[in-house]
Motif scaffolding. Sequence first.
Motif, mmCIF file in Angstrom:
data_model
loop_
_atom_site.group_PDB
_atom_site.id
_atom_site.type_symbol
_atom_site.label_atom_id
_atom_site.label_comp_id
_atom_site.label_asym_id
_atom_site.label_seq_id
_atom_site.Cartn_x
_atom_site.Cartn_y
_atom_site.Cartn_z
ATOM 1 N N LEU A 51 46.883 45.278 40.582
ATOM 2 C CA LEU A 51 45.703 45.571 41.158
ATOM 3 C C LEU A 51 46.113 45.784 42.879
ATOM 4 N N SER A 52 46.929 44.787 43.329
ATOM 5 C CA SER A 52 47.469 44.948 44.595
ATOM 6 C C SER A 52 48.451 46.169 44.835
ATOM 7 N N TYR A 53 49.377 46.392 43.814
ATOM 8 C CA TYR A 53 50.232 47.522 43.874
ATOM 9 C C TYR A 53 49.486 48.622 43.896
ATOM 10 N N GLY A 54 48.600 48.848 42.934
ATOM 11 C CA GLY A 54 47.724 50.174 43.077
ATOM 12 C C GLY A 54 46.973 50.238 44.200
ATOM 13 N N ALA A 55 46.438 49.245 45.056
ATOM 14 C CA ALA A 55 45.605 49.426 46.243
ATOM 15 C C ALA A 55 46.556 50.069 47.132
ATOM 16 N N VAL A 56 47.749 49.533 47.328
ATOM 17 C CA VAL A 56 48.824 49.827 48.404
ATOM 18 C C VAL A 56 48.930 51.523 48.187
ATOM 19 N N THR A 57 49.374 51.740 46.941
ATOM 20 C CA THR A 57 49.789 53.242 46.629
ATOM 21 C C THR A 57 48.434 54.040 46.782
ATOM 22 N N PHE A 76 54.292 45.381 31.872
ATOM 23 C CA PHE A 76 52.756 45.279 31.454
ATOM 24 C C PHE A 76 52.450 45.994 30.280
ATOM 25 N N ASP A 77 53.361 46.964 29.905
ATOM 26 C CA ASP A 77 53.380 47.350 28.619
ATOM 27 C C ASP A 77 53.035 46.116 27.357
ATOM 28 N N ARG A 78 54.199 45.431 27.321
ATOM 29 C CA ARG A 78 54.303 44.323 26.321
ATOM 30 C C ARG A 78 53.066 43.041 26.926
ATOM 31 N N ALA A 79 53.307 42.848 28.047
ATOM 32 C CA ALA A 79 52.371 41.632 28.339
ATOM 33 C C ALA A 79 50.724 41.841 28.504
ATOM 34 N N ILE A 80 50.367 42.984 28.925
ATOM 35 C CA ILE A 80 48.990 43.361 28.889
ATOM 36 C C ILE A 80 48.364 44.458 27.927
ATOM 37 N N LEU A 81 49.253 45.385 27.768
ATOM 38 C CA LEU A 81 48.694 46.400 26.594
ATOM 39 C C LEU A 81 49.184 46.067 25.354
ATOM 40 N N GLY A 82 50.142 45.309 25.069
ATOM 41 C CA GLY A 82 50.620 44.807 23.798
ATOM 42 C C GLY A 82 51.421 45.797 23.103
ATOM 43 N N VAL A 83 52.100 46.738 23.665
ATOM 44 C CA VAL A 83 53.022 47.678 23.363
ATOM 45 C C VAL A 83 54.401 47.110 22.752
ATOM 46 N N VAL A 117 45.144 52.129 37.093
ATOM 47 C CA VAL A 117 44.831 50.556 37.279
ATOM 48 C C VAL A 117 43.627 50.179 36.447
ATOM 49 N N ALA A 118 42.692 51.039 36.431
ATOM 50 C CA ALA A 118 41.510 50.551 35.699
ATOM 51 C C ALA A 118 41.691 50.393 34.319
ATOM 52 N N GLY A 119 42.566 51.224 33.594
ATOM 53 C CA GLY A 119 43.251 51.143 32.368
ATOM 54 C C GLY A 119 43.781 49.974 31.841
ATOM 55 N N ILE A 120 44.660 49.519 32.771
ATOM 56 C CA ILE A 120 45.616 48.484 32.741
ATOM 57 C C ILE A 120 44.835 47.300 32.800
ATOM 58 N N PHE A 121 43.691 47.090 33.659
ATOM 59 C CA PHE A 121 42.810 45.992 33.753
ATOM 60 C C PHE A 121 42.022 45.965 32.512
ATOM 61 N N THR A 122 41.528 47.094 31.596
ATOM 62 C CA THR A 122 40.682 47.117 30.648
ATOM 63 C C THR A 122 41.355 47.093 29.332
ATOM 64 N N THR A 123 42.904 47.165 29.459
ATOM 65 C CA THR A 123 43.810 47.366 28.248
ATOM 66 C C THR A 123 43.536 48.198 27.411
ATOM 67 N N ASP A 124 43.203 49.591 28.045
ATOM 68 C CA ASP A 124 42.860 50.772 27.476
ATOM 69 C C ASP A 124 43.834 51.494 27.761
ATOM 70 N N VAL A 163 43.096 55.147 28.707
ATOM 71 C CA VAL A 163 42.920 55.276 30.062
ATOM 72 C C VAL A 163 44.085 55.587 31.127
ATOM 73 N N VAL A 164 45.105 54.318 30.643
ATOM 74 C CA VAL A 164 46.587 54.224 31.362
ATOM 75 C C VAL A 164 47.124 55.650 31.185
ATOM 76 N N ALA A 165 47.232 56.147 30.008
ATOM 77 C CA ALA A 165 47.811 57.589 30.040
ATOM 78 C C ALA A 165 47.215 58.479 30.658
ATOM 79 N N PHE A 166 45.774 58.754 30.684
ATOM 80 C CA PHE A 166 45.178 59.659 31.493
ATOM 81 C C PHE A 166 45.417 59.591 32.925
ATOM 82 N N GLY A 167 45.487 58.347 33.578
ATOM 83 C CA GLY A 167 45.644 58.059 34.857
ATOM 84 C C GLY A 167 47.160 58.554 35.336
ATOM 85 N N ALA A 168 48.127 58.241 34.363
ATOM 86 C CA ALA A 168 49.591 58.552 34.651
ATOM 87 C C ALA A 168 49.669 59.861 34.858
#
Length: 404
Positions: free
Chosen positions: A372-378, A239-246, A294-301, A304-309
């Motif tokens: 999203l599904s992964y995050g919901a179960v976690t 998801f770093d490359r495909a969603i966040l463009g890292v 998960v919110a950060g991944i969805f918004t490609t921010d 926010v992903v780092a803060f959640g981590a």
Amino acid sequence: MTSASTGRGVWPLAGIVFASIAVAAAAGAGTPLLALYRSRWDLPLWELTAAFAVYAATLLLTLLTAGSLSDHVGRRPVLVGALALMIVASALFLVDGGIGWVLGARALQGIATGAATSTFTATIVELSSTRRRALMTVVTSAAPVGGLALGALLTGISVDLLGDSTRVVFAVLIASFVIGIIAVSAARETSARVPGALRSLRPRLVVPRPARSAFLSVAPLIGAGWMFSGLFLGLGPTFDRAILGVDGGAANGVIVALQPAAAAICGIPFARVPAKRSAWVGALLTALGVAVAVAGIFTTDILVVAFGAVIGGAGQGAGFGASLRLLGAQADNTDRGALFSSAYLIAYTGYGLPVLLAGWAAAAIDLRLVVLSYGAVTAGLAVWALAGLSRGQGRVRTQPARTP
């Protein structure tokens, strides 16, 4: 007085802690390298997922079969054998001959890690003085996630800086495992040899009766924390490359390592917090961190992903350390290895199996929906643990059991 409270025992204990971090670092080093291999060899996503899954599968199988072996043959033989196997696995990575060699190396890593992880925890706890036992139990909980973070970070940086990062990384790891073998050999044996070694190899989940209430109470918390680590260490490169463009090994390594690093660093201060309270805080922070990431991944921010981590990582550190403290108080030297093995079986099941399922699902549906599904179960597991801990489930003693 234990040997760890004397000058003679401090250095072997420190070397064993170092070796436990190195074993986890070897697994973490594979995460950025898998992304590198995919680019170098034009691998499909399923082969990348298979390289992660074979490690998790062999690790879980070993925990099921050999998790209590050190309770019968002693701690030192199991640890020396596991570290020797890690040297062989690292040598296979040095061959760098294709995905087949990588799969073989990852399988050996899984076997060695499964044999060593709970034995490291039992050994470090038993070598520690009574006054330091709570702190060292938390240190043992931080070592696996801290090692994963260290391996991923340093390997990610070396991918960008060095032309032959694989050889440098695994040459250093081989030297670390040699140091670990020396330290284990110098330490005193803490578990007497008792009959039943062959019978102990039957696949089973061993939870001594006095520990069952505590185990049921902390199992969803352990699973949630390690699932959150799996989100970053297993799915992170994707998801770093495909969603966040890292792009780039160093940037990928930093993002992947952030969550387990937070777990390792933030877990240590919670050693001074009562175990049940630390577990409750850990469940709350894990659920919150999952939601934010998960919110950060969805918004490609990426911030926010780092803060959640960091939030969720702190939750895992607090919760996993508290879980091992609660469980360790229910055991003595005759069954501590088996009990910790069961705890790590829950941990690595949460770490490996969901990532494997998510990797397969990502080939058919949108990656954001998978996350999203992964995050919901976690988050659901964390909330389950929070509810159980809030009800006071599992009235267990919090002082260590007497050891022979």
